[in-house]
Design an enzyme around this catalytic site. Structure first.
Site, mmCIF file in Angstrom:
data_model
loop_
_atom_site.group_PDB
_atom_site.id
_atom_site.type_symbol
_atom_site.label_atom_id
_atom_site.label_comp_id
_atom_site.label_asym_id
_atom_site.label_seq_id
_atom_site.Cartn_x
_atom_site.Cartn_y
_atom_site.Cartn_z
ATOM 1 C CB SER A 275 0.735 4.982 3.616
ATOM 2 O OG SER A 275 -0.059 3.287 4.439
ATOM 3 C CE LYS A 276 0.658 -1.172 5.098
ATOM 4 N NZ LYS A 276 -0.327 -1.234 6.152
ATOM 5 N N PRO A 277 6.429 1.311 4.409
ATOM 6 C CG PRO A 277 7.303 0.362 6.454
ATOM 7 C CD PRO A 277 6.239 0.260 5.445
ATOM 8 C CG LEU A 278 8.900 -1.712 -1.454
ATOM 9 C CD1 LEU A 278 10.176 -0.936 -1.804
ATOM 10 C CD2 LEU A 278 9.683 -3.234 -0.741
ATOM 11 C CG PHE B 27 -2.043 1.362 1.074
ATOM 12 C CD1 PHE B 27 -3.054 0.825 0.926
ATOM 13 C CD2 PHE B 27 -2.156 2.311 1.925
ATOM 14 C CE1 PHE B 27 -4.039 1.930 1.271
ATOM 15 C CE2 PHE B 27 -2.758 3.025 2.132
ATOM 16 C CZ PHE B 27 -4.239 2.854 1.347
#
Length: 365
Positions: free
Chosen positions: A184-187, A182
């Site tokens: 907004s995730k770190p990756l 998604f």
């Protein structure tokens, strides 16, 4: 100030992202194109797992994993109520029962010391959740699972890809690791996406078939499946982002440690990180009282905030009555947690601005 600064990240990666996307547009293989296998190989290598299966979302990763394990109606899956809905949702969708286990006061992670008491003859899996970028006590959880007939363990690692647990990567700690891409995730990609990681050849094959409607080959459906593929364009974007992901993880860790020092100096309670584990600080989360009032005041000062999560799953209308186990710590944390702006491109000046506004608001309440 953005809560998560994706625009600055894109500016730094514009050329490789556009080149990767153009390649897909040129070859036209939008479903299961060559970038899918390329990304799976790269992610498996990064985590040290034997298999990576990309899927259409982190939610689908959890669902397909449970389906591969043969979870049936009436089965019980132990998990935490202090999580996003997807964790419990996939259990309920299969007719199984989420069994809530309370969390640790200082981390918000599932309390491994409470898991054994929740195991019954109906328990078929344990699904711990990695929260705020940090992994739970997976060694303890795996030991409990092994002692009870080798129960499968599924790490919901939607927030922790890139974190480490005693020199092992998140997603390479149990039967399955499931993560989300998604945005907004770190990756993150620029839509929905996710991945499943495992060392088990048979389970990996089951996941590959399930994500393509249960097909072992075209139009041969050997099992019940779903439309769970991650599209080629999203895989191309993640491949481009992998080019600087190691730098981003390091930046997140440095920013997280700086936030820790600033919070400690100001006497602001925060979620803790445990020894032997790193965090990718998917969120940076403090604990406050009068949260709604604080959020409004911070918003007026130009500081965005978020809450992960305001209502535990056992209190959600759709899930009430599925399991009556009390979770007082999760209930309390849900009223206190507040996340501050966090991304790899957050500047030191912005971080100081956040903390100055927070300390000012707190001093006036």
């Amino acid at each position: 100030m953005d809560f998560i600064d994706l625009k600055t990240q894109y500016a730094a990666l514009r050329d490789p992202i556009q080149q990767r996307m153009q390649r897909v547009l040129d070859h036209g293989q939008y479903i299961m194109g060559p970038e899918v296998a390329e990304l799976e190989t790269a992610l498996a290598a990064r985590t040290g797992t034997a298999h990576c299966i990309t899927v259409s979302s982190g939610t689908e990763a959890l669902l397909i994993s449970l389906m591969a394990l043969g979870i049936q109606p009436g089965d019980e899956v132990i998990t935490t109520p202090f999580t996003f809905a997807a964790t419990a949702e996939v259990i309920a969708l299969l007719g199984a029962v989420p069994v809530w286990v309370d969390v640790e006061e200082d981390t918000g992670l599932i309390d491994a010391n409470l898991i054994e008491a929740a195991i019954t003859p109906k328990t078929k899996a344990i699904m711990p959740v990695s929260l705020y970028g940090q992994v739970p006590d997976m060694d303890a959880i795996n030991a409990i699972a092994a002692a009870h007939g080798n129960l499968p363990v599924i790490e919901d690692a939607a927030q922790s890809f890139g974190a480490r647990y005693h020199d092992r990567e998140s997603c390479n700690l149990s039967t399955f690791g499931c993560t989300s891409f998604f945005p907004s995730k770190p990756l993150g990609c620029y839509g929905d996406g996710g991945a499943i990681f495992t060392h088990d050849d048979a389970l990996a094959q089951a996941c590959r078939e399930i994500r393509i409607h249960g097909q072992s080959k075209r139009y041969t459906h050997t099992r019940i499946g779903v439309g769970g593929r991650m599209d080629t364009l999203q895989c191309a974007i993640v491949l481009a982002k992998l080019e600087r992901f190691a730098w981003e993880v390091q930046q997140r860790m440095q920013l997280g440690q700086a936030y820790n020092a600033l919070c400690d100096a100001a006497g602001i309670p925060r979620m803790q990180q445990r020894e032997g584990r790193t965090s990718v600080f998917a969120q940076y989360t403090v604990r406050v009282s009068q949260r709604e009032q604080l959020q409004e005041q911070l918003k007026a000062a130009g500081i965005p905030t978020a809450v992960h999560y305001p209502i535990p799953m056992n209190q959600q209308p759709a899930y009430q009555g599925l399991c009556d186990r009390p979770t007082p710590v999760a209930d309390r944390l849900a009223t206190e947690v507040m996340s501050l702006p966090m991304s790899a491109d957050l500047t030191q000046a912005q971080q100081q601005q956040v903390m100055q506004a927070l300390t000012s608001v707190l001093s006036n309440t």
